[in-house]
Design a protein around this motif. Sequence first.
Motif, PDB file in Angstrom:
ATOM      1  N   THR A 560       0.784  -1.247   0.157  1.00 20.32           N
ATOM      2  CA  THR A 560      -0.009  -0.060  -0.270  1.00 20.32           C
ATOM      3  C   THR A 560       0.787   1.274   0.010  1.00 20.32           C
ATOM      4  N   LYS A 561       2.355   1.066  -0.296  1.00 17.70           N
ATOM      5  CA  LYS A 561       3.056   2.267  -0.303  1.00 17.70           C
ATOM      6  C   LYS A 561       3.333   2.622  -1.802  1.00 17.70           C
ATOM      7  N   GLY A 562       2.339   2.965  -2.508  1.00 12.20           N
ATOM      8  CA  GLY A 562       2.713   3.266  -3.826  1.00 12.20           C
ATOM      9  C   GLY A 562       2.448   2.079  -4.693  1.00 12.20           C
ATOM     10  N   THR A 563       2.266   2.606  -6.228  1.00 16.96           N
ATOM     11  CA  THR A 563       2.206   1.596  -7.297  1.00 16.96           C
ATOM     12  C   THR A 563       3.069   2.096  -8.338  1.00 16.96           C
ATOM     13  N   ALA A 564       3.219   1.253  -9.136  1.00 16.17           N
ATOM     14  CA  ALA A 564       4.201   1.600 -10.324  1.00 16.17           C
ATOM     15  C   ALA A 564       3.549   2.949 -10.843  1.00 16.17           C
ATOM     16  N   ASN A 565       2.570   3.454 -10.766  1.00 13.79           N
ATOM     17  CA  ASN A 565       2.196   4.690 -11.502  1.00 13.79           C
ATOM     18  C   ASN A 565       2.043   5.749 -10.480  1.00 13.79           C
ATOM     19  N   LYS A 566       1.957   5.262  -9.033  1.00 13.33           N
ATOM     20  CA  LYS A 566       1.787   6.042  -8.119  1.00 13.33           C
ATOM     21  C   LYS A 566       2.589   6.361  -7.087  1.00 13.33           C
ATOM     22  N   THR A 567       3.302   7.358  -6.694  1.00 11.88           N
ATOM     23  CA  THR A 567       4.132   7.455  -5.504  1.00 11.88           C
ATOM     24  C   THR A 567       3.370   7.105  -4.341  1.00 11.88           C
ATOM     25  N   PRO A 568       3.941   6.418  -3.026  1.00  8.49           N
ATOM     26  CA  PRO A 568       3.383   6.348  -1.852  1.00  8.49           C
ATOM     27  C   PRO A 568       2.291   7.573  -1.512  1.00  8.49           C
ATOM     28  N   GLU A 569       2.699   8.629  -1.684  1.00  8.71           N
ATOM     29  CA  GLU A 569       1.933   9.863  -1.229  1.00  8.71           C
ATOM     30  C   GLU A 569       0.672  10.108  -2.294  1.00  8.71           C
ATOM     31  N   GLU A 570       0.891   9.796  -3.393  1.00  6.39           N
ATOM     32  CA  GLU A 570      -0.432   9.803  -4.494  1.00  6.39           C
ATOM     33  C   GLU A 570      -1.299   8.646  -4.198  1.00  6.39           C
ATOM     34  N   LEU A 571      -0.751   7.550  -4.064  1.00  8.34           N
ATOM     35  CA  LEU A 571      -1.965   6.525  -3.747  1.00  8.34           C
ATOM     36  C   LEU A 571      -2.704   6.778  -2.578  1.00  8.34           C
ATOM     37  N   GLU A 572      -1.868   7.170  -1.584  1.00 10.14           N
ATOM     38  CA  GLU A 572      -2.591   7.321  -0.025  1.00 10.14           C
ATOM     39  C   GLU A 572      -3.591   8.672  -0.353  1.00 10.14           C
ATOM     40  N   GLU A 573      -3.197   9.562  -1.195  1.00 12.04           N
ATOM     41  CA  GLU A 573      -4.240  10.512  -1.287  1.00 12.04           C
ATOM     42  C   GLU A 573      -5.344  10.049  -2.074  1.00 12.04           C
ATOM     43  N   ALA A 574      -5.067   9.236  -3.207  1.00 14.71           N
ATOM     44  CA  ALA A 574      -6.297   8.931  -3.997  1.00 14.71           C
ATOM     45  C   ALA A 574      -7.196   8.046  -3.187  1.00 14.71           C
ATOM     46  N   ILE A 575      -6.754   7.160  -2.103  1.00 15.40           N
ATOM     47  CA  ILE A 575      -7.551   6.257  -1.262  1.00 15.40           C
ATOM     48  C   ILE A 575      -8.374   7.299  -0.365  1.00 15.40           C
ATOM     49  N   ASP A 576      -7.763   8.148   0.269  1.00 15.34           N
ATOM     50  CA  ASP A 576      -8.487   8.952   1.254  1.00 15.34           C
ATOM     51  C   ASP A 576      -9.333  10.107   0.611  1.00 15.34           C
ATOM     52  N   GLN A 577      -9.236  10.474  -0.668  1.00 12.11           N
ATOM     53  CA  GLN A 577     -10.248  11.295  -1.030  1.00 12.11           C
ATOM     54  C   GLN A 577     -11.362  10.576  -1.383  1.00 12.11           C
ATOM     55  N   LEU A 578     -11.757   9.401  -1.417  1.00  9.77           N
ATOM     56  CA  LEU A 578     -12.721   8.690  -1.689  1.00  9.77           C
ATOM     57  C   LEU A 578     -13.077   8.236  -0.572  1.00  9.77           C
ATOM     58  N   GLY A 579     -12.635   8.605   0.696  1.00  8.73           N
ATOM     59  CA  GLY A 579     -13.195   8.215   1.903  1.00  8.73           C
ATOM     60  C   GLY A 579     -12.889   6.813   2.342  1.00  8.73           C
ATOM     61  N   ALA A 580     -12.287   5.849   1.524  1.00  8.78           N
ATOM     62  CA  ALA A 580     -12.154   4.578   1.553  1.00  8.78           C
ATOM     63  C   ALA A 580     -10.974   4.079   2.609  1.00  8.78           C
ATOM     64  N   ARG A 581     -10.896   3.150   2.711  1.00  7.20           N
ATOM     65  CA  ARG A 581      -9.747   2.201   3.489  1.00  7.20           C
ATOM     66  C   ARG A 581      -9.141   1.110   2.768  1.00  7.20           C
ATOM     67  N   ILE A 582      -7.953   1.020   2.375  1.00  7.86           N
ATOM     68  CA  ILE A 582      -7.401  -0.368   1.815  1.00  7.86           C
ATOM     69  C   ILE A 582      -6.194  -0.695   2.803  1.00  7.86           C
ATOM     70  N   SER A 583      -6.291  -1.975   2.787  1.00  5.32           N
ATOM     71  CA  SER A 583      -5.171  -2.564   3.979  1.00  5.32           C
ATOM     72  C   SER A 583      -4.632  -3.982   3.176  1.00  5.32           C
ATOM     73  N   VAL A 584      -3.038  -4.231   3.497  1.00  8.05           N
ATOM     74  CA  VAL A 584      -2.917  -5.631   2.833  1.00  8.05           C
ATOM     75  C   VAL A 584      -2.404  -6.191   4.313  1.00  8.05           C
ATOM     76  N   PHE A 585      -2.423  -7.444   4.458  1.00  6.86           N
ATOM     77  CA  PHE A 585      -2.117  -8.056   5.857  1.00  6.86           C
ATOM     78  C   PHE A 585      -1.534  -9.610   5.544  1.00  6.86           C
ATOM     79  N   ALA A 586      -0.449  -9.785   6.110  1.00  2.54           N
ATOM     80  CA  ALA A 586      -0.058 -10.979   5.744  1.00  2.54           C
ATOM     81  C   ALA A 586      -0.148 -11.867   7.116  1.00  2.54           C
ATOM     82  N   GLY A 587      -0.847 -13.214   7.017  1.00  4.92           N
ATOM     83  CA  GLY A 587      -0.773 -13.847   8.314  1.00  4.92           C
ATOM     84  C   GLY A 587      -0.317 -15.309   8.099  1.00  4.92           C
ATOM     85  N   LYS A 588      -0.496 -16.127   8.938  1.00  4.01           N
ATOM     86  CA  LYS A 588       0.334 -17.451   8.754  1.00  4.01           C
ATOM     87  C   LYS A 588      -0.378 -18.323   7.612  1.00  4.01           C
ATOM     88  N   GLN A 589      -1.329 -18.067   7.113  1.00  4.38           N
ATOM     89  CA  GLN A 589      -1.903 -19.053   6.117  1.00  4.38           C
ATOM     90  C   GLN A 589      -2.488 -18.206   4.951  1.00  4.38           C
TER      91      GLN A 589
END
Length: 944
Positions: A560-589
């Motif tokens: 969630t720290k940027g994409t090939a087309n968006k800097t970390p700051e640009e990605l975060e701002e794009a998500i926040d402007q939508l009032g959305a939350r996106i998270s990625v989490f790795a667990g045991k399985q």
Amino acid sequence: MKHKLTFLFILTIMVSCQPKQEEETKADFNVDYEKFELDNGLDVVFHVDRSDPVVAVALTAHVGSAREKEGRTGFAHLFEHLLFLESENLGKGGLDKLSARVGGSGANGSTSRDRTNYFQTVPNDALEKMLWAEADKLGWFINTVTDPVLAKEKQVVKNEKRQSVDNRPYGHTSYVIDKNLYPADHPYNWQVIGSLDDLQAATLADVKEFFNRWYVPNNVTLVVSGDFDVEQAKEWVHKYFDEIPKGETVETMQPRAGVITENIRLYHEDNFARVPELTYTWPTVEQYHPDSYALDVLAQYLSSGKKAPFSQVLVEDKKLTSNVRMYNRTSELAGQYQLSVRAYSDKDLDEVAKAIEEAFAKFEAEGISEKDLSRIKAGQETSFYNGLSSVLGKGFQLAQYNIFANDPGFIKKDIERILAVSTADVKRVYEKYIKDKNFIATSFVPRGQKDLALANSEKAEVVEEAIVQGAEETFDASIQAEYERTPSSFDRTVEPAYGSAPEIQIPEVYEATLNNGIEIYGIENDEVPLVQINMVIDGGQLMEDMDKLGAANLMASIMTKGTANKTPEELEEAIDQLGARISVFAGKQSVRISANTLARNYDETLALMEEILLQPRWDENEFELAKQSTISQIRQQEANPNAIASNAYDILIYGKDDIRAQNTLGTIETVSNLTIDDLKAYYNANISPSVTRLHVVGDISENELVKSLSSLDSKWEAKEVKLPELSQPKAPTESQVYFYDVPGAKQSVLNIGYPAMPATDEDYYPATVMNYILGGGGFASQLTQELREGKGYTYGVRSGFSGNEYDGTFTISSGVRTNVTLESTQLVKEILDNHGPGFTEKDLETTKGFLIKSNARAFETAGAKLNMLENISQFELPHDYVKDREAIVRGMTVEKIRQLSEKYLDKNKMIWLVVGDAKTQLNRMKQLGFGEPTLINDMTGPEK
């Protein structure tokens, strides 16, 4: 009088500040309420919601720690406990026992500085029972509090304090701050939970005086929210509450801010801290004060996200920490603005203080833009809807406004004030309350590292409890109280009958499969204009090599720290402007990608999820920051007794060389050695639609959902991912006690159990049914009744089976008072021995009543629906699997329970893990009868 609260106008305003101004916003989403007052002063608020056959009942008293006397602190919180135990007409077990029988969500409560609430959600056929029970709390309770009951509950509350404060890293921070922020005669000078000495000194007369003063109808609000008949409910409210006498007039307390006449610098050497933490505190304004809204925005803007000045200076530039926490805490009488930085290991807090000055200077120079303000407000809108996704959430909000704003309809003004905040307001409150203003600075540093504290700091006064064997008083809480019964106009000992049985509607589930192999499971639900998405990619830590531990977690951290087309700051701002939350989490399985978004912004949110998934940025700077953060987390776990217990227990279950025994964060050594190429290799080998399941709940139809996934279907190509074949670990052939030494621990953390069956085993759910009375039923369980209610050894204890497709465990876990470590384990041993032979028809009735009746509220929230979908997809269950489980419960007999208990609760074939103070408790554990305890610090401890 009847008020209606309509969100049409409000939501139109809220939408107007969004980048996507769409007309189809849910203009018909209303929260109606009706308020009336009884002659005795009780405020009653009704809200009708027909979406599920459930009803939430919340009783809120306008009394918190602020109404207490100095030297008698902790009383409000003590009553949060006492009011569940017994009343004249419910008898022993009180509301907890009733809740179990009617299928309630588990009666619970909470206490703040200013209010105490009691609440639960029940099937709607139990509403009259709940009103009868809640009235008993106010009018027919206090006589049942005896010296033994008080003595026992003192121990329970003291255990809660040890668990949440004394035995936790940085646990004393609030105590130090509040003692110095508020004068001695200010009601916020002490902690809500009180002090151990004050609790111990409380007499029965003190307690009764406190109850009779504050727990009176004219100081209480009753909220009923859900699916019920309003006129019938009114009759019941009058029947059960009318004759409770009005109390003495309660005067409104006037706001009174904290006072700091000069900068105060304090330090504390924390026995459980492994990294230093610096906290600044400024006095601000009380809740609902016009300036509080701009202070909320200021805190979020300064600290949250890549654009935040504090993130840019302390995280990005100076690399002093991975996170800066800032918030404006508002209460009825005062507010406090807090900034907290948990620095990396061995960082000097003077360096952190200098960076804080730079961050403030950066804000002063740049200010906040309209775009950033809009972004923050968009997130506030999503949070608002999330808070109203259950009938209990709506009930809480109505009670809050009624008590502290004297108007359940204050929500309109509240939102208007949120939306009215301007960039000028944000700058103004900064200059008024923060810039060049006096503050309190607390440095909490690891023991022996005083040199890391802020220069010129003085030692903070912190009361540390000594561990003394046999120090606590003994009591017998089972003694029946003798008293003259409180009169009533009718026989209140007769429990009301159930109403009409609710019709349980299992949500309609749809399934689909994309061409690339993604399995889709969905439920359409339009109660609130939200969509929640949960993508599960099987594998997780299981796919790591032992020398690359932590790769999945680090990969998830930077996705969630940027994409090939968006800097970390640009990605975060794009998500926040939508009032959305996106998270990625790795667990045991698994690796999980989750999103929560406004329905109108679903397409844009999905596009960002797709971009995150398919076009990772692999940002080298973010990778290094994530490594630092992860290593810091590992270090902090090394001194956290609960984290130590969890990690050690996994090793004892699976063996040190099994991938399942490893910390998902990795080790300091493996994380330090990981490269970004290792993360790419993990991603390329394991992230595939062939092992992906997608779960969606919310305001979107099946057709709309499948259509929206066409891009993901075409762009994400499947590849073969071979999941490992895992065996069930072997259970021990004899019990053994293992001890992990945490010198000076105020509690011992217990994990007792063994490798059990996977979730797919035919005995798995029947064993879960068997466990309900043992330790899965909260206050209905024997473990809670014996260890907490009978002896006061613990604040909480639980047991349960957990499992997946491969394996499973049975675990009993608790944090107990250090000086009863042996006694607690002896009692657990006895309970395990007696569970099967002592199981009765009454126990079976309670088990069946709860597990069957609770299905009425099993799918109320979006989270519950997502969990249902995941069960269906992971274990290939039918859509109505709840009916199969209900059939198992209905067919259960006492004999079957006893057979299951004999098979799965053998005390002589378990791991008995204790994490606590070896100096005082290790040798005592020999008396448990399982041989010489094994000290395991070297086996599971931190790297040397």
